[in-house]
Design a protein around this motif. Sequence first.
Motif, PDB file in Angstrom:
ATOM      1  N   GLY A  19       0.743  -1.134  -0.002  1.00 45.57           N
ATOM      2  CA  GLY A  19       0.118   0.070  -0.058  1.00 45.57           C
ATOM      3  C   GLY A  19       0.853   1.249   0.064  1.00 45.57           C
ATOM      4  N   ARG A  20       1.928   1.183   0.877  1.00 40.84           N
ATOM      5  CA  ARG A  20       2.818   2.177   0.475  1.00 40.84           C
ATOM      6  C   ARG A  20       3.756   2.419  -0.384  1.00 40.84           C
ATOM      7  NH1 ARG A  20       6.237   1.219   4.506  1.00 40.84           N
ATOM      8  NH2 ARG A  20       5.324  -0.422   5.445  1.00 40.84           N
ATOM      9  N   LEU A  21       4.247   1.226  -0.992  1.00 38.22           N
ATOM     10  CA  LEU A  21       5.126   1.012  -2.150  1.00 38.22           C
ATOM     11  C   LEU A  21       4.348   1.800  -3.429  1.00 38.22           C
ATOM     12  CD1 LEU A  21       7.731  -0.199  -3.350  1.00 38.22           C
ATOM     13  CD2 LEU A  21       6.294  -2.348  -3.822  1.00 38.22           C
ATOM     14  N   ARG A  22       3.009   1.636  -3.712  1.00 40.27           N
ATOM     15  CA  ARG A  22       2.450   1.824  -4.782  1.00 40.27           C
ATOM     16  C   ARG A  22       2.347   3.446  -4.712  1.00 40.27           C
ATOM     17  NH1 ARG A  22      -2.514   0.308  -1.781  1.00 40.27           N
ATOM     18  NH2 ARG A  22      -2.430  -1.768  -2.910  1.00 40.27           N
ATOM     19  N   ASN A  34      -5.763   3.894   3.811  1.00 38.09           N
ATOM     20  CA  ASN A  34      -6.602   5.146   4.006  1.00 38.09           C
ATOM     21  C   ASN A  34      -7.870   4.544   3.056  1.00 38.09           C
ATOM     22  OD1 ASN A  34      -4.599   6.828   4.975  1.00 38.09           O
ATOM     23  ND2 ASN A  34      -3.299   6.501   3.002  1.00 38.09           N
ATOM     24  N   GLY A  35      -8.857   5.520   3.099  1.00 38.00           N
ATOM     25  CA  GLY A  35      -9.914   5.371   2.420  1.00 38.00           C
ATOM     26  C   GLY A  35     -11.072   4.494   3.135  1.00 38.00           C
ATOM     27  N   LEU A  36     -12.245   4.765   2.950  1.00 42.81           N
ATOM     28  CA  LEU A  36     -13.370   4.015   3.410  1.00 42.81           C
ATOM     29  C   LEU A  36     -13.467   2.533   3.031  1.00 42.81           C
ATOM     30  CD1 LEU A  36     -16.042   3.965   5.419  1.00 42.81           C
ATOM     31  CD2 LEU A  36     -17.341   4.975   3.364  1.00 42.81           C
ATOM     32  N   ARG A  37     -13.147   2.396   1.826  1.00 37.45           N
ATOM     33  CA  ARG A  37     -13.521   1.097   1.341  1.00 37.45           C
ATOM     34  C   ARG A  37     -12.390   0.039   1.869  1.00 37.45           C
ATOM     35  NH1 ARG A  37     -15.399  -1.828  -3.451  1.00 37.45           N
ATOM     36  NH2 ARG A  37     -16.764  -0.040  -3.888  1.00 37.45           N
ATOM     37  N   GLY A  38     -11.250   0.750   1.838  1.00 35.89           N
ATOM     38  CA  GLY A  38     -10.221   0.020   2.467  1.00 35.89           C
ATOM     39  C   GLY A  38     -10.452  -0.433   3.671  1.00 35.89           C
ATOM     40  N   ARG A  39     -10.884   0.339   4.765  1.00 37.45           N
ATOM     41  CA  ARG A  39     -10.961   0.264   5.866  1.00 37.45           C
ATOM     42  C   ARG A  39     -12.052  -0.846   6.201  1.00 37.45           C
ATOM     43  NH1 ARG A  39     -10.383   5.879   6.349  1.00 37.45           N
ATOM     44  NH2 ARG A  39     -12.660   6.111   6.787  1.00 37.45           N
ATOM     45  N   LYS A  53      -4.169   3.386  20.266  1.00 33.29           N
ATOM     46  CA  LYS A  53      -3.445   2.088  19.989  1.00 33.29           C
ATOM     47  C   LYS A  53      -3.162   1.592  18.719  1.00 33.29           C
ATOM     48  CE  LYS A  53      -4.867  -0.334  24.349  1.00 33.29           C
ATOM     49  NZ  LYS A  53      -5.528  -1.655  24.713  1.00 33.29           N
ATOM     50  N   ARG A  54      -3.861   2.474  17.634  1.00 35.46           N
ATOM     51  CA  ARG A  54      -3.960   2.207  16.320  1.00 35.46           C
ATOM     52  C   ARG A  54      -2.836   3.186  15.713  1.00 35.46           C
ATOM     53  NH1 ARG A  54      -8.540  -0.674  13.894  1.00 35.46           N
ATOM     54  NH2 ARG A  54      -9.831  -1.081  15.423  1.00 35.46           N
ATOM     55  N   GLU A  55      -2.290   2.599  14.544  1.00 35.65           N
ATOM     56  CA  GLU A  55      -1.058   3.303  13.935  1.00 35.65           C
ATOM     57  C   GLU A  55      -1.790   4.460  13.362  1.00 35.65           C
ATOM     58  OE1 GLU A  55       2.511   4.245  12.686  1.00 35.65           O
ATOM     59  OE2 GLU A  55       1.879   2.874  14.254  1.00 35.65           O
ATOM     60  N   GLY A  56      -2.882   4.252  12.792  1.00 44.79           N
ATOM     61  CA  GLY A  56      -3.391   5.457  11.923  1.00 44.79           C
ATOM     62  C   GLY A  56      -4.238   5.331  10.777  1.00 44.79           C
ATOM     63  N   ASN A  57      -5.402   4.580  10.942  1.00 49.84           N
ATOM     64  CA  ASN A  57      -5.988   4.073   9.899  1.00 49.84           C
ATOM     65  C   ASN A  57      -7.109   5.249   9.505  1.00 49.84           C
ATOM     66  OD1 ASN A  57      -5.073   1.534  10.053  1.00 49.84           O
ATOM     67  ND2 ASN A  57      -6.670   0.451  11.079  1.00 49.84           N
ATOM     68  N   GLY A  58      -6.614   5.908   8.779  1.00 57.87           N
ATOM     69  CA  GLY A  58      -7.489   7.081   8.592  1.00 57.87           C
ATOM     70  C   GLY A  58      -7.081   7.940   7.250  1.00 57.87           C
TER      71      GLY A  58
END
Length: 281
Positions: free
Chosen positions: A186-189, A233-238, A276-281
């Motif tokens: 996801g970061r590589l793209r 990132n994004g609603l669909r991904g979460r 506790k979350r890394e940042g799903n936003g």
Amino acid sequence: MRQNVIFPVIVLYKCKLEDAHSYQTLLSVGNFDRYMVYDNSPRDFIVHAEDLPAAAVYVRDERNGGLSKAYNTAARFACEHGYSRILLLDQDTVFPDGAGEVYGRFNELAALSVPVMKTVSGADFSPCTLTGWKTRAVRKPVPGIYSLWEFASVNSGMCIDLELFFKAGGYNERIVLDFADFEFQGRLREYASSFEILPMSVVQDFSNDETDVSRLLRRYDLYLKSAAQYRINGLRGRLRLNVEVLVHTLALVRRSRSAVFFKHYLTDYIFQSDGKREGNG
């Protein structure tokens, strides 16, 4: 084959190198001049490092730092010693004859090159599509170049360009096992748009007959911790991630006939504090 270009790393856990399928079918036949053996086994698992092949760079991590730490360690070593790509190997992957030569013909324009992965039963497993509400294996994938925005692959067998590996920040060491591959891609793209499916199929042994609830729960807790650290990132991904975690949880409830997994799902994943979350936003 450009064997000095690719540096493999095989990650072991309570498995001797000579018993690992990836070693038996790929590394042992002399395809690569050097490779790292990253051993996450606990102290009571005895290994005689001096008996390993001369090509092996042995690293013992008795604290079991996880897959991501192993990959990052190997990537740094590979970069320091002049390699341009890193090859990630699970201990339970079976490679076909000639696999080393296939890797030697990778497409240099692709950020990463991956084999088709099948289960022992012959079902397609990886690469997977990312366009639906749940990740699904691509059926009968054809070799060629594909979009990293539409597909992703599991770790074992993945050959990655090291320059892009570091541009993407490497693997997230807070994700020790599950989701490490998809999170990294996801970061590589953001730096590369495509990957290559190689003309090769490997077989992954996913067999797990464990029924002891306490052991399953220890593994499940690691799964939840990794899911909680998944940067997406994004609603669909979460939503896709939450659906996958729920489906996995229900499968464990069914398999063990214990609701304790659903309890942990609620307390350690759904209702855990945002900090506790890394940042799903």
